[in-house]
Motif scaffolding. Structure first.
Motif, PDB file in Angstrom:
ATOM      1  N   PRO A   7       9.858  -6.609   9.444  1.00  0.00           N
ATOM      2  CA  PRO A   7       9.654  -5.481   8.537  1.00  0.00           C
ATOM      3  C   PRO A   7      10.837  -5.350   7.579  1.00  0.00           C
ATOM      4  N   ALA A   8      10.537  -5.178   6.321  1.00  0.00           N
ATOM      5  CA  ALA A   8      11.560  -4.948   5.311  1.00  0.00           C
ATOM      6  C   ALA A   8      11.843  -3.452   5.248  1.00  0.00           C
ATOM      7  N   PRO A   9      12.981  -3.048   4.670  1.00  0.00           N
ATOM      8  CA  PRO A   9      13.304  -1.619   4.598  1.00  0.00           C
ATOM      9  C   PRO A   9      12.234  -0.782   3.919  1.00  0.00           C
ATOM     10  N   ASP A  10      11.494  -1.375   2.973  1.00  0.00           N
ATOM     11  CA  ASP A  10      10.471  -0.614   2.259  1.00  0.00           C
ATOM     12  C   ASP A  10       9.129  -0.603   2.985  1.00  0.00           C
ATOM     13  N   GLY A  11       9.095  -1.162   4.207  1.00  0.00           N
ATOM     14  CA  GLY A  11       7.863  -1.162   4.989  1.00  0.00           C
ATOM     15  C   GLY A  11       7.042  -2.417   4.832  1.00  0.00           C
ATOM     16  N   ALA A  12       7.352  -3.245   3.842  1.00  0.00           N
ATOM     17  CA  ALA A  12       6.628  -4.503   3.649  1.00  0.00           C
ATOM     18  C   ALA A  12       7.084  -5.497   4.713  1.00  0.00           C
ATOM     19  N   THR A  13       6.359  -6.583   4.841  1.00  0.00           N
ATOM     20  CA  THR A  13       6.788  -7.630   5.767  1.00  0.00           C
ATOM     21  C   THR A  13       7.209  -8.850   4.977  1.00  0.00           C
ATOM     22  N   ASP A  14       8.162  -9.575   5.517  1.00  0.00           N
ATOM     23  CA  ASP A  14       8.707 -10.735   4.827  1.00  0.00           C
ATOM     24  C   ASP A  14       9.050 -11.784   5.870  1.00  0.00           C
ATOM     25  N   THR A  15       8.253 -12.831   5.966  1.00  0.00           N
ATOM     26  CA  THR A  15       8.497 -13.863   6.966  1.00  0.00           C
ATOM     27  C   THR A  15       9.635 -14.786   6.549  1.00  0.00           C
ATOM     28  N   ALA A  16      10.065 -14.740   5.297  1.00  0.00           N
ATOM     29  CA  ALA A  16      11.129 -15.611   4.821  1.00  0.00           C
ATOM     30  C   ALA A  16      12.496 -14.924   4.852  1.00  0.00           C
ATOM     31  N   ARG A  17      12.573 -13.709   5.305  1.00  0.00           N
ATOM     32  CA  ARG A  17      13.837 -12.969   5.325  1.00  0.00           C
ATOM     33  C   ARG A  17      14.825 -13.682   6.252  1.00  0.00           C
TER      34      ARG A  17
END
Length: 88
Positions: A7-17
């Motif tokens: 989970p990103a801080p804005d609620g989105a998901t990011d598998t490449a983080r």
């Protein structure tokens, strides 16, 4: 098998983080000092760089800091991964 999303801080998901290993330290019984830092009920995530800085301040090797944290019965020390934060 699909890669777990972060989970990103804005609620989105990011598998490449990009992620880095950290240890999450808490002192469930309340404030407690170890290795030059105070830990409490709020979790503190320590990176490898944090542990190296703690070791340098104490004049010891990082392994000694890790051993001190892990061997302290008043602390909860758990491995985890956290997103790498950009330095400002």
């Amino acid at each position: 098998m699909a890669k777990a999303s972060t989970p990103a801080p804005d609620g989105a998901t990011d598998t490449a983080r990009p992620m880095e290993p950290v240890v999450r330290v808490t002192s469930p019984g309340g404030p407690h000092w170890r290795a030059g830092r105070q830990f409490g009920r709020e979790p503190v995530d320590l990176t490898e760089a944090d542990i190296a800085a703690m070791a340098k301040a104490k004049g010891v090797e990082p392994d000694e800091i890790a051993k001190a944290l892990l061997s302290d019965p008043q602390l909860s020390v758990l491995p985890r991964s956290a997103p790498i934060t950009a330095a400002d």
